[in-house]
Scaffold this motif. Sequence first.
Motif, PDB file in Angstrom:
ATOM      1  N   UNK A  46       0.824  -1.214   0.000  1.00 45.71           N
ATOM      2  CA  UNK A  46       0.000   0.000   0.000  1.00 45.71           C
ATOM      3  C   UNK A  46       0.854   1.259   0.000  1.00 45.71           C
ATOM      4  N   UNK A  47       0.263   2.354  -0.452  1.00 40.39           N
ATOM      5  CA  UNK A  47       0.928   3.656  -0.388  1.00 40.39           C
ATOM      6  C   UNK A  47       0.834   4.167   1.048  1.00 40.39           C
ATOM      7  N   UNK A  48       2.010   4.405   1.638  1.00 36.76           N
ATOM      8  CA  UNK A  48       2.048   4.828   3.037  1.00 36.76           C
ATOM      9  C   UNK A  48       3.294   5.662   3.276  1.00 36.76           C
ATOM     10  N   UNK A  49       3.116   6.789   3.951  1.00 33.81           N
ATOM     11  CA  UNK A  49       4.235   7.679   4.266  1.00 33.81           C
ATOM     12  C   UNK A  49       5.011   8.090   3.018  1.00 33.81           C
ATOM     13  N   UNK A  50       4.261   8.385   1.953  1.00 33.68           N
ATOM     14  CA  UNK A  50       4.871   8.904   0.740  1.00 33.68           C
ATOM     15  C   UNK A  50       5.549   7.889  -0.157  1.00 33.68           C
ATOM     16  N   UNK A 106      -3.043   8.530  -3.968  1.00 30.61           N
ATOM     17  CA  UNK A 106      -1.623   8.401  -4.289  1.00 30.61           C
ATOM     18  C   UNK A 106      -1.307   7.053  -4.914  1.00 30.61           C
ATOM     19  N   UNK A 107      -1.889   5.995  -4.369  1.00 29.55           N
ATOM     20  CA  UNK A 107      -1.651   4.660  -4.906  1.00 29.55           C
ATOM     21  C   UNK A 107      -2.139   4.559  -6.350  1.00 29.55           C
ATOM     22  N   UNK A 108      -3.361   5.030  -6.588  1.00 32.97           N
ATOM     23  CA  UNK A 108      -3.938   4.929  -7.931  1.00 32.97           C
ATOM     24  C   UNK A 108      -3.060   5.592  -8.992  1.00 32.97           C
ATOM     25  N   UNK A 200       0.227  16.637  -8.877  1.00 32.66           N
ATOM     26  CA  UNK A 200      -0.628  17.057  -7.763  1.00 32.66           C
ATOM     27  C   UNK A 200      -0.483  18.559  -7.536  1.00 32.66           C
ATOM     28  N   UNK A 201      -1.624  19.266  -7.522  1.00 32.80           N
ATOM     29  CA  UNK A 201      -1.638  20.701  -7.226  1.00 32.80           C
ATOM     30  C   UNK A 201      -2.672  20.964  -6.145  1.00 32.80           C
ATOM     31  N   UNK A 202      -2.324  21.787  -5.177  1.00 37.18           N
ATOM     32  CA  UNK A 202      -3.299  22.225  -4.185  1.00 37.18           C
ATOM     33  C   UNK A 202      -4.160  23.325  -4.793  1.00 37.18           C
ATOM     34  N   UNK A 203      -5.389  23.441  -4.281  1.00 36.47           N
ATOM     35  CA  UNK A 203      -6.307  24.452  -4.795  1.00 36.47           C
ATOM     36  C   UNK A 203      -5.703  25.848  -4.629  1.00 36.47           C
ATOM     37  N   UNK A 204      -5.725  26.626  -5.720  1.00 39.83           N
ATOM     38  CA  UNK A 204      -5.226  27.987  -5.693  1.00 39.83           C
ATOM     39  C   UNK A 204      -3.723  28.116  -5.778  1.00 39.83           C
ATOM     40  N   UNK A 205      -3.004  27.003  -5.950  1.00 37.36           N
ATOM     41  CA  UNK A 205      -1.545  27.044  -6.007  1.00 37.36           C
ATOM     42  C   UNK A 205      -1.037  26.461  -7.324  1.00 37.36           C
ATOM     43  N   UNK A 209       3.636  19.672  -6.561  1.00 28.81           N
ATOM     44  CA  UNK A 209       3.940  18.956  -5.326  1.00 28.81           C
ATOM     45  C   UNK A 209       4.586  17.602  -5.656  1.00 28.81           C
ATOM     46  N   UNK A 210       5.745  17.310  -5.052  1.00 28.20           N
ATOM     47  CA  UNK A 210       6.408  16.029  -5.286  1.00 28.20           C
ATOM     48  C   UNK A 210       7.691  16.194  -6.078  1.00 28.20           C
ATOM     49  N   UNK A 211       8.426  15.094  -6.191  1.00 24.45           N
ATOM     50  CA  UNK A 211       9.736  15.124  -6.839  1.00 24.45           C
ATOM     51  C   UNK A 211       9.745  14.421  -8.188  1.00 24.45           C
ATOM     52  N   UNK A 212       9.412  13.134  -8.206  1.00 25.01           N
ATOM     53  CA  UNK A 212       9.495  12.340  -9.428  1.00 25.01           C
ATOM     54  C   UNK A 212       8.097  11.929  -9.878  1.00 25.01           C
ATOM     55  N   UNK A 213       7.851  12.024 -11.176  1.00 23.48           N
ATOM     56  CA  UNK A 213       6.547  11.708 -11.729  1.00 23.48           C
ATOM     57  C   UNK A 213       6.718  10.806 -12.948  1.00 23.48           C
ATOM     58  N   UNK A 214       6.156   9.584 -12.915  1.00 27.90           N
ATOM     59  CA  UNK A 214       6.263   8.685 -14.073  1.00 27.90           C
ATOM     60  C   UNK A 214       5.733   9.303 -15.360  1.00 27.90           C
ATOM     61  N   UNK A 215       4.674  10.118 -15.262  1.00 28.56           N
ATOM     62  CA  UNK A 215       4.106  10.705 -16.479  1.00 28.56           C
ATOM     63  C   UNK A 215       5.094  11.670 -17.139  1.00 28.56           C
ATOM     64  N   UNK A 216       5.842  12.431 -16.333  1.00 26.69           N
ATOM     65  CA  UNK A 216       6.815  13.359 -16.902  1.00 26.69           C
ATOM     66  C   UNK A 216       7.999  12.610 -17.493  1.00 26.69           C
ATOM     67  N   UNK A 217       8.415  11.537 -16.826  1.00 23.59           N
ATOM     68  CA  UNK A 217       9.496  10.719 -17.376  1.00 23.59           C
ATOM     69  C   UNK A 217       9.081  10.104 -18.710  1.00 23.59           C
TER      70      UNK A 217
END
Length: 307
Positions: A46-50, A106-108, A200-205, A209-217
């Motif tokens: 499971x996704x836990x603690x990032x 996060x897991x999805x 991931x973006x927070x509302x109004x920002x 958020x985050x460091x590595x993203x499979x979609x960007x890679x």
Amino acid sequence: MKLAIWVAALALPCAAAAFEPTLPEGAAQSAEAINPATSYGLLTGPWKDGKAQRIAIEGPRTDSAWRLRANQMTTLQILAPLREQITAAGYHILFECETDACGGFDFRYELGLLPEPEMHVDLSDFRYLAARNASDYLALTVSRSSESGFIHLTTLAAQPIAVAAPTNPLAQNRPVVELPVTPLGTALETQGSVVLEDLVFESGKSTLEGEDFPSLAALADYLSTRPEARVTLVGHTDTIGGLEPNIAISRQRAESVRNRLIERYGVAAAQLGAEGAGWLAPRASNQTPEGQAKNRRVEAILTSTPS
């Protein structure tokens, strides 16, 4: 209904027979993406603690999605017979979870699924299963909408990646070999656009958020093998706030993604543009926090392809 999984050999030893699911009556394949040699992190916890436990696999990968229209079975009713087929085929279940127990949002977005609308995932109702058979692995995800069921199957064969030696090691001018298109690249070229689902973006920002993203890679890999391709990143927001400030925020989100692709993934700046649409193109209702989160997104639009 059967799916014959095709695997490109690439002068490698043949993999074991791939899993061929028997699907419920009325299931229709909505998408398929084939990559003869890629890296993949199979989630086995499971996704836990990032973070989440995973197995790093290199080899052929196939992603397939099906839609079960007007099917009112629950996600468990959809998954259970497929799970029986998987174990009957000699696979050992490595991990299985449901919605919140998986780690939810996060897991999805770590699963690397084919994009909407071919594969829909209700973040409040989905199930996941990972299994292994010898050197073969699979990941099964099922979910549903108000009137349809959805199935996504990723199959992988762990194989060494062979690199062909040049016939003349001293040759300086070698032809450029076009590499296979990644699943994200396939979606770009067939649909014209793809949502970068794991951002991931927070509302109004506008901060990413985050460091590595499979979609960007994956997008960077595609653009590196298609130097003539041009992509415009389009930011979107929820409906909190006025249109003009949201258009500004959405453009800033697109610029944030563009900068990340250039600075961290080495994408040529000339291949990327950035625009903002504010809340003018929602893909979910803004009446719920879940819908608002889905609308805070960045899409990649293919504006120019190699000739």
